[in-house]
Design an enzyme around this catalytic site. Sequence first.
Site, PDB file in Angstrom:
ATOM      1  N   GLU A  56     -11.893  57.900  36.449  1.00  0.00           N
ATOM      2  CA  GLU A  56     -10.818  58.893  36.417  1.00  0.00           C
ATOM      3  C   GLU A  56     -11.068  59.959  35.356  1.00  0.00           C
ATOM      4  OE1 GLU A  56      -7.191  55.800  37.531  1.00  0.00           O
ATOM      5  OE2 GLU A  56      -7.764  56.111  35.435  1.00  0.00           O
ATOM      6  N   ASP A 227      -1.991  49.632  37.091  1.00  0.00           N
ATOM      7  CA  ASP A 227      -2.430  50.978  36.745  1.00  0.00           C
ATOM      8  C   ASP A 227      -3.275  51.639  37.826  1.00  0.00           C
ATOM      9  OD1 ASP A 227      -4.693  49.468  36.548  1.00  0.00           O
ATOM     10  OD2 ASP A 227      -5.065  49.838  34.421  1.00  0.00           O
TER      11      ASP A 227
END
Length: 342
Positions: A56, A227
């Site tokens: 990410e 998450d």
Amino acid sequence: MVQFVSVSKILDLVNKHGVETVLKGMTEYVEEDYRRWTLFDKTPRVASHSKVGVIELMPTSDGELYSFKYVNGHPKNTKEGKQTVTAFGMLADVDTGYPFFLSEMTVLTALRTAATSVMAAKHLARADSTTMAIIGNGAQSEFQALAFKAVMGITNLRLFDTDAEATEKCAANLDGKGFTITICRSSEEAITGADIITTVTADKQQATILTDNMVGAGVHINAIGGDCPGKTELHKDILLRSKIFVEYPEQTRIEGEIQQLDDDYPVVELWEVITGAAEGRTTERDITLFDSVGFAIEDFSGLRYIYDLVKQDETTQDLEMIAEPADPRNLFGLLEVKQAAE
């Protein structure tokens, strides 16, 4: 030149100032930026998912500074002798676009995650809280414990992990640091008598770490293990009984516990509680839930804190990352200058 903070330098800084002092300082920086929440660019992180993990990018800016973090999440890495999460990040000057600070963020992410957790609990948990259960005793657990001790005075810990060695590791690392530690045999045993429940497991799946019948009135749940899409820790019925607080709804609805709920299910943004724009806990019997997935502004705060800490230090390292010719229009000329020097 770009100032660089290596893993070794981060460790030296934390040891020099003390981990609890650093966690307290970072908590203050995170809260300060939450109070400025409306100034920041906000977007869900840019994620590249694979069958085994995710990579990410997490960018944000307050109009003066820009930051980004590169971070991965690969639960399988533990079995291969590698970290589940690794990261690095950068600060840049918005006015010029020049980056000026580059830092490791594997350790820094652990610190800022713990700082964010305790900041939320300070505003949401009961004021008389003394005991915390930590379910999932991997890489983040000690940071969570020390942050809650440093900021909220939590000294009673109840630990559980399906991997008994992880619990033994956590207990050993926290030995002599002012805690009363109880090692538990199940999640249910761990949360018995706990005022604050932290769930921080790593498996990339939709799990049920806690069921509705296990959670009594008045607790604060610090849910930080969920998450990414498809990864949760709490039974849906717990969410329906709780007052839910999130960082950034557009991201949390994709990655957090609330991905189990309808897209329009009401939640409160944490910054609103911190600024007084919304209520947090209103009664002693409320179940408050911080559905935390991590957000770029927290990384911004962590980088800003470490940068300010490094400025106090005389031993810094610079990286030649930016080409700066004498004539900005003559970048090619650098090749000839280099060749002539050799």
